[in-house]
Design a protein around this motif. Structure first.
Motif, PDB file in Angstrom:
ATOM      1  N   CYS A 180       0.808  -1.176  -0.124  1.00  0.00           N
ATOM      2  CA  CYS A 180       0.072   0.140   0.173  1.00  0.00           C
ATOM      3  C   CYS A 180       0.823   1.294   0.073  1.00  0.00           C
ATOM      4  CB  CYS A 180      -0.990   0.061   1.229  1.00  0.00           C
ATOM      5  SG  CYS A 180      -1.990   1.295   1.179  1.00  0.00           S
ATOM      6  N   ARG A 198      -0.033   4.012   0.873  1.00  0.00           N
ATOM      7  CA  ARG A 198      -0.462   5.040   1.843  1.00  0.00           C
ATOM      8  C   ARG A 198       0.103   4.441   3.046  1.00  0.00           C
ATOM      9  NH1 ARG A 198      -6.816   5.788   2.351  1.00  0.00           N
ATOM     10  NH2 ARG A 198      -7.068   6.280   0.095  1.00  0.00           N
ATOM     11  N   CYS A 199       0.045   3.322   3.771  1.00  0.00           N
ATOM     12  CA  CYS A 199       0.514   2.651   4.866  1.00  0.00           C
ATOM     13  C   CYS A 199       1.277   1.658   4.800  1.00  0.00           C
ATOM     14  CB  CYS A 199      -0.719   2.297   5.606  1.00  0.00           C
ATOM     15  SG  CYS A 199      -1.544   0.772   5.139  1.00  0.00           S
ATOM     16  N   CYS A 222      -6.308  -2.396   0.425  1.00  0.00           N
ATOM     17  CA  CYS A 222      -5.421  -2.548   1.489  1.00  0.00           C
ATOM     18  C   CYS A 222      -6.347  -2.920   2.631  1.00  0.00           C
ATOM     19  CB  CYS A 222      -4.716  -0.959   1.806  1.00  0.00           C
ATOM     20  SG  CYS A 222      -3.900  -1.191   3.278  1.00  0.00           S
ATOM     21  N   CYS A 262      -6.058   0.268   5.543  1.00  0.00           N
ATOM     22  CA  CYS A 262      -6.498   1.606   5.562  1.00  0.00           C
ATOM     23  C   CYS A 262      -7.535   1.703   4.547  1.00  0.00           C
ATOM     24  CB  CYS A 262      -5.206   2.473   5.118  1.00  0.00           C
ATOM     25  SG  CYS A 262      -4.731   2.402   3.584  1.00  0.00           S
ATOM     26  N   ASN A 288      -7.363   1.497   1.329  1.00  0.00           N
ATOM     27  CA  ASN A 288      -6.800   2.150  -0.102  1.00  0.00           C
ATOM     28  C   ASN A 288      -7.146   1.302  -1.114  1.00  0.00           C
ATOM     29  OD1 ASN A 288      -5.562   3.604  -1.832  1.00  0.00           O
ATOM     30  ND2 ASN A 288      -3.506   3.405  -1.253  1.00  0.00           N
TER      31      ASN A 288
HETATM   32 ZN   LIG Z   1      -2.897   0.834   3.245  1.00  0.00          ZN
END
Ligand SMILES: [Zn+2]
Length: 225
Positions: free
Chosen positions: A189, A191-192, A205, A208, A210
């Motif tokens: 991911c 983002r995370c 994901c 999160c 996503n």
């Molecule tokens: Zn994520």
């Protein structure tokens, strides 16, 4: 099987791949030695200077040398003691060096990305893990037979990819993922950093929420790395 062998207890290491199914060892009618336990070296990995027997008992063959009537190994290899013909031979260890070739399938990790290409750190060829790394490059035109606008839509740095070598120049391997079995095996991911899970044609994901897209391999998430 990877064998690490310490020589004389110091830091020098000799690495060798031992294949016990090697036809060299099996096709010959070899009985294991009837020497003293210390000299039972048949099939064993031996190092230069290792004692293999005495000339009263054996004829020294290739890979050996004799000093003061004692037969020693000249090389790193597998000792073969042929009791029938009374010969002792040392077969050199195969180099075990694996290099990507055109049309081989490799596994690598996506590195630096440009808009139209990415670098790939190749760490495996087929089932063989490499001791070093080879540099590969995947160009946007070799990703898929569909039109790809940006590399960002098909792979991202950190992803694990299965690709095929299409050409090699100055040890840089040009790769393709344009085949149904090729593509991203694991993606993270952006983002995370969590491992993404496949959900239809996209990746999701679980942490999160996503959603991202990749050029996925059909067995995404299943290949043992
Ligand atoms: Zn994520």
């Amino acid at each position: 099987m990877l064998i690490k062998r310490f020589i004389d207890g110091n830091e020098s290491l000799a690495y060798a791949f031992i294949n016990y199914n090697s036809p060299n060892l099996l096709n010959k009618k070899v009985k294991f030695m009837t020497l003293k336990p210390a000299e039972q070296k048949s099939g064993h990995l031996v190092i230069p200077g290792e004692r293999l027997g005495v000339i009263e008992e054996f004829i020294p063959d290739s890979g050996t040398y004799v000093k003061d009537s004692v037969i020693y190994s000249k090389i790193v290899g597998h000792a073969l003691v042929d009791l029938l013909n009374k010969r002792v031979t040392v077969y050199p260890v195969e180099e075990g060096v694996v290099v990507p070739k055109v049309s081989t399938v490799v596994i690598g990790q996506i590195g630096n990305a440009q808009s139209d290409n990415v670098l790939v750190k190749i760490f495996r060829i087929g089932k063989k893990k490499l001791s070093g790394e080879f540099g590969g490059i995947l160009h946007i035109s070799d990703v898929s037979d569909r039109y790809v606008t940006s590399m960002n839509d098909v792979c991202k740095p950190g992803d694990i990819v299965r690709a095929k070598v299409i050409s090699e120049k100055n040890r840089i391997y040009h790769l393709t993922t344009n085949d149904k079995n090729l593509g991203i095996l694991y993606a993270f991911c952006s983002r995370c950093g969590n491992l993404l899970e496949p959900q239809r044609y996209e990746l999701h994901c679980p942490k999160c929420g996503n959603t991202e897209s990749r050029k996925m391999a059909p067995d995404y998430g299943k290949e043992p790395i």
